[in-house]
Enzyme design. Structure first.
Site, short mmCIF file in Angstrom:
data_model
loop_
_atom_site.label_atom_id
_atom_site.label_comp_id
_atom_site.label_asym_id
_atom_site.label_seq_id
_atom_site.Cartn_x
_atom_site.Cartn_y
_atom_site.Cartn_z
N CYS A 46 13.51 -6.20 4.23
CA CYS A 46 12.06 -6.76 4.44
C CYS A 46 12.18 -8.11 4.85
CB CYS A 46 11.11 -6.48 3.05
SG CYS A 46 11.67 -7.93 1.79
N CYS A 92 17.88 -4.60 0.80
CA CYS A 92 16.47 -4.33 1.52
C CYS A 92 16.52 -5.22 2.87
CB CYS A 92 15.52 -5.08 0.46
SG CYS A 92 13.91 -5.13 1.04
N ASP A 103 -10.88 6.44 -2.83
CA ASP A 103 -11.10 7.09 -3.95
C ASP A 103 -12.44 7.38 -4.40
OD1 ASP A 103 -11.68 4.55 -4.98
OD2 ASP A 103 -10.16 4.27 -6.21
N SER A 104 -12.89 8.23 -5.38
CA SER A 104 -14.24 8.28 -5.57
C SER A 104 -14.81 7.26 -6.32
CB SER A 104 -14.45 9.60 -6.53
OG SER A 104 -13.90 9.31 -7.66
N GLY A 105 -14.16 6.41 -6.89
CA GLY A 105 -14.75 5.20 -7.61
C GLY A 105 -14.87 5.57 -9.28
N CYS A 111 13.47 -10.46 1.98
CA CYS A 111 14.88 -10.58 1.80
C CYS A 111 15.74 -10.98 3.12
CB CYS A 111 15.37 -8.96 1.33
SG CYS A 111 14.89 -8.59 -0.19
N HIS A 139 8.21 -7.52 -0.48
CA HIS A 139 9.29 -6.98 -0.82
C HIS A 139 8.97 -5.74 -1.72
CE1 HIS A 139 13.08 -6.06 -2.35
NE2 HIS A 139 12.74 -5.93 -3.67
#
Lengths: 384, 384
Positions: A312, A310, A90-92, A315, A341
């Site tokens: 992951c 899920c 991002d630009s900050g 899980c 998760h």
């Protein structure tokens, strides 16, 4: 090197592929946030295993620590983070307005004091491009002002003009650096503002498109406190304005239900710190019960996985009772396991969205999903 | 089910194999500390990948949170922690004396207030055996009093008598439970005390051995603030007193150099929170430079691994500059990566000790290793 192809659509929802110098991103895609060059507590192999293809890093944070020049000297952001896939910085600007202790906004720059040590700094449209070139992400963002929710029409109107001026300066600087040819292959996304005002949103989008046929568009100024109805209306409006064949990055979104709503309205890329921030507070998303907080006593002896649907690591290997124990005892493993998760929850939701758009069943599936998620009741009780 | 075989010796140093119902432990071995049923921030696959074969958990902590009964109801400590290798639990006594807000020591029990919420509790020799039976570790420890460094001879003498009485009560309770036959297969280690007083150390050891031919011996009351010379002298004395064919667990040790010194004096098992605690402070052990603190500016642009001789994940994938950045920015990944390194440093040192004892080169190798480690100079500067 940058390309966006739409594979299929269903209503406004699009299933696409965003190509970058560091690889492809299947969209809609959620980008985990690696604020300081690390996705809080995780190694990048874990981030990759979550199905994430692109990550975000914050210019404001990396500029302050360890400094963009050092990141560059250490091989650039990809090598620094140990992530050879696409990265967006991002630009900050947003952090300057939300984090910095004191900031003064001028027509040509923003001055601020570091939230770490109070030291004085300034960002200009040119400097944020320079910093992001030095960091070396694939996609970099133009400097913008993001008026707060509730800003009045006249303020936003004036602010929009400044953001346009800044965008033109960012673009000029970016082109200048591109022409030198020494920098990494990057593209610059502008950030659309206009708050919740339809006329200003429309005007801003049209002005941007007159400047250039951008590689992609950042949609800023949403999810900053306005109503959901306002957010959805603005996205619908922008869907009609923006070119079909360019990716749309909805900045700072979001929670699982917001992500689905935004996909339905034609957004392609997302980022949000909620997965890891919620994890730090013991909160997790579940498909059956919405957001739950593991501190709740009802999980004390609950030997079910966090979310039976899920896939992951958390899980697969742990139950709610153990996770609750870790949360209650403030163990770091809790944050790590819940981050995994929650991040997987959003990447899996993105994957399923893509599959459903391809199939033409996104609308019916997402409505059913949202009803189940929102209707769970647990959401309100456990919301942090 | 419990057995200790010595494979080779060199001087007092022994290379052995400790067999338990949950598998074998090659000794000398460092046991990572899983205080609350988690080795701070790590998953057990990572702990296993470090080469650790046995871990420790703290009875005091698990008794308070989540409660030993709940751990039992959730399948016992092995299932709770997701660790199917051997586990040792301490008696909780040491934490009562070091952590609890207020504690009152009586002849027959110790009363204390929880460091978490001030609630009142008591431990008796019987109750700590009951709690540890309920938790279900392989090796459980008898309740003892650990007099502080500097305790005078008469205090330690009286304390030793109480510890013996407590040991006999622990043993009676343990036998009673064993005879019922319903409990997990466990063994009870006594904890030798006597501070730095040779006569009391010798007397305690002899008294213990008269009570029973224990499966193994905990050596307590060392590394609590006494001089290194005192510690080494006591270990040498105990080496002469204790039976050769029983494992000796030197409690709370230690730092890398202490571990080698203790191996040289016939100790087999070790535990210490220093690897993870140091990691939280940004400190790491290196074979070439001793202990270093990554906050130091000299690591800012240092693209070398933390330790070029280390095979851990951290040293394989990251450099000092990135680790320093994480430490300075207080990122959780720093703690995780430094914990992995510091733990591996001790397990690798244990592995190399075993290999060297087998080869008969332990003495020369460890002397050279210690000189290099201690002579590095960095140790003093960076010591936290």
């Amino acid at each position: 090197m940058f390309d966006f192809k739409i594979h299929s659509t269903e209503g406004a929802a699009r299933r696409g592929k965003f190509s970058t110098p560091h690889g492809e991103v299947q969209t809609p895609a959620f980008m985990p946030v690696g604020t300081l060059g690390t996705v809080k507590g995780l190694i990048m192999d874990e981030v990759s295993a979550l199905g994430a293809e692109m990550v975000l890093a914050n210019t404001y944070h990396l500029y302050l620590r360890p400094g963009h020049e050092l990141v560059h000297d250490l091989g650039g952001l990809h090598e620094f983070m140990r992530w050879d896939g696409p990265i967006l910085t991002d630009s900050g600007g947003y952090q300057v307005f939300s984090l910095a202790k004191i900031r003064d906004l001028y027509e040509d720059r923003v001055e601020f004091q570091s939230h770490i040590d109070g030291s004085k700094h300034e960002f200009t449209p040119e400097s944020v491009v320079d910093i992001q070139r030095t960091l070396g992400a694939d996609v970099i963002m133009a400097l913008d002002e993001c008026p707060p929710a509730g800003a009045d029409h006249s303020y936003v109107s004036v602010s929009n003009i400044r953001t346009i001026k800044w965008l033109e300066r960012c673009r000029a600087r970016f082109q200048e650096l591109e022409e030198r040819g020494e920098s990494p292959q990057q593209t610059l996304f502008p950030v659309l503002q206009g708050n919740i005002y339809d006329d200003l949103r429309r005007e801003h989008a049209r002005q941007f498109m007159e400047i250039e046929d951008w590689t992609g568009y950042g949609i800023g100024g949403l999810s900053v406190g306005e109503s959901k109805d306002d957010m959805w209306r603005v996205l619908e409006l922008l869907h009609d304005e923006l070119p079909m064949n360019r990716p749309r990055y909805l900045m700072g979104v979001g929670y699982p239900d917001d992500l689905l709503e935004a996909v339905a309205r034609g957004c392609d890329l997302f980022d949000c710190v909620a997965p890891t921030r919620n994890a730090r507070h013991g909160a997790a998303w579940t498909s059956q019960e919405g957001q739950v907080n593991l501190k709740m006593a009802r999980f004390r002896e609950d030997t079910r996985p966090l979310d039976t649907e899920c896939d992951c690591y958390t899980c697969s290997c742990y139950d709610r009772a153990y996770l609750r124990h870790l949360v209650v005892a403030s163990e770091w493993l809790a944050v790590r396991l819940l981050s995994i998760h929650n991040l997987r929850f959003l990447t899996a939701l993105s994957e399923e969205s893509r599959r459903r758009i391809d199939e033409g069943t996104f609308r019916s599936w997402s409505q059913e999903w949202l009803e189940r998620y929102r209707g769970s009741g647990a959401q309100l009780t456990d919301h942090i």
